[in-house]
Design a protein around this motif. Structure first.
Motif, PDB file in Angstrom:
ATOM      1  N   PHE A  18       0.824  -1.207   0.000  1.00 33.03           N
ATOM      2  CA  PHE A  18       0.000   0.000   0.000  1.00 33.03           C
ATOM      3  C   PHE A  18       0.857   1.254   0.000  1.00 33.03           C
ATOM      4  O   PHE A  18       0.606   2.199  -0.722  1.00 33.03           O
ATOM      5  CB  PHE A  18      -0.943  -0.004   1.206  1.00 33.03           C
ATOM      6  CG  PHE A  18      -2.056  -0.984   1.057  1.00 33.03           C
ATOM      7  CD1 PHE A  18      -2.846  -0.958  -0.097  1.00 33.03           C
ATOM      8  CD2 PHE A  18      -2.313  -1.935   2.012  1.00 33.03           C
ATOM      9  CE1 PHE A  18      -3.870  -1.876  -0.255  1.00 33.03           C
ATOM     10  CE2 PHE A  18      -3.344  -2.850   1.855  1.00 33.03           C
ATOM     11  CZ  PHE A  18      -4.121  -2.822   0.720  1.00 33.03           C
ATOM     12  N   CYS A  21       2.192   2.035  -3.247  1.00 31.90           N
ATOM     13  CA  CYS A  21       1.194   2.621  -4.121  1.00 31.90           C
ATOM     14  C   CYS A  21       0.969   4.079  -3.788  1.00 31.90           C
ATOM     15  O   CYS A  21       0.768   4.909  -4.664  1.00 31.90           O
ATOM     16  CB  CYS A  21      -0.115   1.867  -3.988  1.00 31.90           C
ATOM     17  SG  CYS A  21       0.063   0.181  -4.508  1.00 31.90           S
ATOM     18  N   VAL A  22       0.983   4.385  -2.495  1.00 32.63           N
ATOM     19  CA  VAL A  22       0.769   5.772  -2.101  1.00 32.63           C
ATOM     20  C   VAL A  22       1.886   6.636  -2.650  1.00 32.63           C
ATOM     21  O   VAL A  22       1.664   7.725  -3.163  1.00 32.63           O
ATOM     22  CB  VAL A  22       0.686   5.893  -0.565  1.00 32.63           C
ATOM     23  CG1 VAL A  22       0.619   7.342  -0.151  1.00 32.63           C
ATOM     24  CG2 VAL A  22      -0.542   5.157  -0.057  1.00 32.63           C
TER      25      VAL A  22
ATOM     26  N   ILE B  33      -5.980   0.680  -6.192  1.00 35.31           N
ATOM     27  CA  ILE B  33      -5.348   0.105  -5.001  1.00 35.31           C
ATOM     28  C   ILE B  33      -5.101   1.191  -3.959  1.00 35.31           C
ATOM     29  O   ILE B  33      -5.382   1.017  -2.777  1.00 35.31           O
ATOM     30  CB  ILE B  33      -4.020  -0.591  -5.370  1.00 35.31           C
ATOM     31  CG1 ILE B  33      -4.281  -1.766  -6.308  1.00 35.31           C
ATOM     32  CG2 ILE B  33      -3.296  -1.066  -4.112  1.00 35.31           C
ATOM     33  CD1 ILE B  33      -3.024  -2.446  -6.809  1.00 35.31           C
ATOM     34  N   ARG B  34      -4.580   2.325  -4.419  1.00 36.25           N
ATOM     35  CA  ARG B  34      -4.220   3.400  -3.499  1.00 36.25           C
ATOM     36  C   ARG B  34      -5.454   3.928  -2.775  1.00 36.25           C
ATOM     37  O   ARG B  34      -5.476   4.052  -1.557  1.00 36.25           O
ATOM     38  CB  ARG B  34      -3.562   4.525  -4.306  1.00 36.25           C
ATOM     39  CG  ARG B  34      -2.880   5.573  -3.491  1.00 36.25           C
ATOM     40  CD  ARG B  34      -2.266   6.608  -4.442  1.00 36.25           C
ATOM     41  NE  ARG B  34      -1.558   5.974  -5.545  1.00 36.25           N
ATOM     42  CZ  ARG B  34      -1.702   6.308  -6.826  1.00 36.25           C
ATOM     43  NH1 ARG B  34      -2.543   7.243  -7.188  1.00 36.25           N
ATOM     44  NH2 ARG B  34      -1.012   5.681  -7.752  1.00 36.25           N
ATOM     45  N   GLY B  37      -7.232   0.952  -0.822  1.00 31.86           N
ATOM     46  CA  GLY B  37      -6.335   0.491   0.234  1.00 31.86           C
ATOM     47  C   GLY B  37      -6.282   1.501   1.371  1.00 31.86           C
ATOM     48  O   GLY B  37      -6.425   1.130   2.546  1.00 31.86           O
ATOM     49  N   THR B  38      -6.086   2.780   1.031  1.00 34.00           N
ATOM     50  CA  THR B  38      -6.027   3.809   2.073  1.00 34.00           C
ATOM     51  C   THR B  38      -7.358   3.897   2.811  1.00 34.00           C
ATOM     52  O   THR B  38      -7.387   3.977   4.045  1.00 34.00           O
ATOM     53  CB  THR B  38      -5.681   5.177   1.448  1.00 34.00           C
ATOM     54  OG1 THR B  38      -4.591   5.010   0.568  1.00 34.00           O
ATOM     55  CG2 THR B  38      -5.335   6.196   2.514  1.00 34.00           C
ATOM     56  N   LEU B 167     -12.540  -3.969   2.113  1.00 36.52           N
ATOM     57  CA  LEU B 167     -11.665  -3.750   0.960  1.00 36.52           C
ATOM     58  C   LEU B 167     -12.366  -4.185  -0.320  1.00 36.52           C
ATOM     59  O   LEU B 167     -12.297  -3.506  -1.347  1.00 36.52           O
ATOM     60  CB  LEU B 167     -10.351  -4.517   1.147  1.00 36.52           C
ATOM     61  CG  LEU B 167      -9.314  -4.378   0.032  1.00 36.52           C
ATOM     62  CD1 LEU B 167      -8.862  -2.936  -0.107  1.00 36.52           C
ATOM     63  CD2 LEU B 167      -8.108  -5.263   0.287  1.00 36.52           C
TER      64      LEU B 167
END
Lengths: 294, 244
Positions: A18, A21-22, B33-34, B37-38, B167
């Motif tokens: 993650f 990705c950030v 995903i970002r 996910g966050t 998710l």
């Protein structure tokens, strides 16, 4: 104990996925080649689906971005919503095609500098066997009358887009209130509506550009066109009013409008689509001649 | 072309897009995903402590809160998207944050959507811990703290499932992020697959766009990438659980 350390390892792998990705976001954006050191400005543009789906904007905006160190963020959503978005102050400039709605939004102070940039014509498409017999009609209102009297399937955009507003004005001019199972409101963009009409073998009103960009994927054909009164489809650009919305990038919006109307911008519009579709999808304002926007 | 042809073409195209490492596809997958996910991490950090608080503390309005959470599990995403959008546009009360059409707005929308999901399932998981387990800790002279820790440990699979469910909902969601994010890609990809990268376009909003243009096989390909993503997360999670 070993169990615990493996668990920790897995959690850290997950986190790093993650986190990776950030972090990818900013690098992904800034590594795109920018010759000047400064961070590019962002211009927010809300527009109708036809300018996006035909990919005109992918070509037209590129030149402007390169010469001005700008990134254009394009929101494609249909004229009705594009104007509503502008009225909330969320975009700097809009490119739309519904004259009455545009004038209303200018009158309420949300937009200024409305400028005529290009036009094309709407076309009426339908199944090749033409059950309502519209091919030889003399104008668009006659076409709609024939479809209504035969109760042939007609798929309406139903989303207050420029195309939908034009469709409603044709029904009005034909003195018909379309109702019944044959008249179906889709509530979606142009591409979606064409696909629905294609599946149901019905008629629909489309802008020429979107139809041409999809014609290889569908069976529907252009059955009626060139009614200069009712099928005229002018596009305008306008900037958000900085007096009403102090945060909008007014100078940049004006620069963009200037570019679209410049010989360079008009030339891109003039030639766009010739190589791929054998004809241009839009006619620039420069070539409009007598065909002027209301 | 029959619909089966579309499916086959889509599968072939999915492999082409994945193995050619198409930068546009990578960027929209990255946004998915970002953002999700966050949102899941933030929602987990809120929802699980909240579920613990509800289970172990007694306070006024507890039942009302549980009802609110259960209702929240079924929030319509389009409504949440529209509501947040109206809050964050310049004409709205939080316009000064300049969050409209950003990934942060997408994260916020998904956070609101999935926090009740994670919290609701966690509550059920903690509640399902058998009473004899609690009694045993109690008779062995365990403190209140020991009971809490034991219950959470017993409920860990359920808690884990709640996070995966959150998710999953976030990754599959399209209505809210389409409105608050605007489905924006940089010039070159405004009208779909191209040279531009994604700004606020996710796998799901890209599927919406490609379908509306009649690019059915591209939509199928993107759908396959999305499903593979969810599948690999679950395989990883399964592996993680079996380590126990």
């Amino acid at each position: 104990m070993r169990n615990l350390s493996v668990k920790i390892l897995f959690v850290s792998i997950l986190i790093s996925i993650f986190a990776g990705c950030v972090q990818q976001a900013p690098t992904g954006n800034t590594t795109t080649p920018i010759p000047t050191a400064s961070v590019p400005l962002e211009l927010r543009l809300a527009t109708t689906t036809s300018t996006c789906d035909t990919k005109l904007l992918d070509v037209l905006n590129k030149k402007f971005e390169e010469t001005n160190n700008v990134k254009i963020l394009t929101v494609c959503e249909g004229t009705g919503k594009a104007i509503a978005t502008g009225e909330l102050g969320a975009v700097d400039v809009v490119m739309v095609h519904a004259v009455d709605s545009e004038l209303k939004a200018v009158a309420n102070g949300s937009f200024i500098n409305r400028s005529y940039m290009m036009y094309n014509y709407f076309v009426i498409i339908g199944p090749e066997n033409d059950p309502a017999g519209i091919r030889n009609a003399s104008n668009a209102t006659e076409v709609f009358s024939k479809i209504a009297s035969k109760q042939s399937a007609f798929i309406s955009r139903g989303d207050s887009s420029g195309t939908h507003i034009m469709e409603k004005s044709i029904w009005k001019a034909a003195n018909i209130t379309p109702a019944g199972t044959w008249y179906q409101s889709n509530g979606k963009g142009m591409g979606d509506t064409i696909i629905t009409a294609d599946t149901k073998e019905g008629y629909t009103l489309s802008d020429r550009g979107t139809y041409l960009s999809m014609k290889d994927k569908i069976k529907l054909k252009i059955l009626f066109e060139s009614d200069q009164k009712y099928l005229f489809n002018p596009y305008h650009v306008m900037s958000a009013n900085p007096v009403k919305f102090p945060n909008v990038k007014y100078d940049l919006a004006m620069k963009y409008i200037g570019y679209v109307l410049s010989p360079q911008g008009q030339d891109i519009i003039r030639n766009y689509g010739k190589d791929k579709y054998g004809e241009a999808l839009f006619v620039p304002e420069e070539d409009a001649g007598d065909v002027t926007g209301p | 072309m029959s619909s089966i042809d579309f499916l086959f073409q889509g599968i072939i195209k999915a492999f082409e897009l994945i193995f050619s490492l198409n930068p546009y596809i990578i960027s929209i997958t990255g946004v998915s995903i970002r953002v999700s996910g966050t949102a899941t991490i933030l929602a987990t950090l809120t929802a699980i402590p909240l579920a613990c608080g509800i289970t172990f503390l007694n306070f006024k309005g507890k039942q009302a809160l549980i009802t609110l959470i259960n209702t929240g599990m079924g929030l319509p995403s389009v409504f949440v998207g529209l509501f947040i959008f109206l809050m964050i546009v310049p004409a709205g009360p939080f316009g000064f944050l300049k969050m409209y059409y950003t990934q942060e707005a997408m994260i916020l929308a998904q956070y609101i959507l999935i926090t009740p999901v994670i919290c609701g399932i966690s509550l059920a998981a903690i509640k399902a811990v058998p009473q004899p387990v609690i009694d045993t800790v109690y008779t062995l002279g365990g403190s209140r703290k020991d009971i809490v820790i034991t219950m959470l440990r017993e409920a860990r699979f359920g808690l884990f499932t709640s996070v995966l469910a959150g998710l999953g909902r976030a990754l599959a969601e399209v209505g809210a992020i389409l409105i608050v994010g605007g489905n924006i890609a940089y010039t070159g990809s405004v009208g779909g697959i191209g040279e531009g990268l994604s700004y606020t376009r996710s796998l799901t909003t890209a599927i919406t766009l490609e379908t509306s243009k009649g690019e059915v096989s591209t939509s199928i390909a993107l759908g396959i990438i999305l499903i593979s993503l969810v599948l690999s997360i679950n395989i990883l999670a399964n592996f993680f659980q079996r380590m126990e």
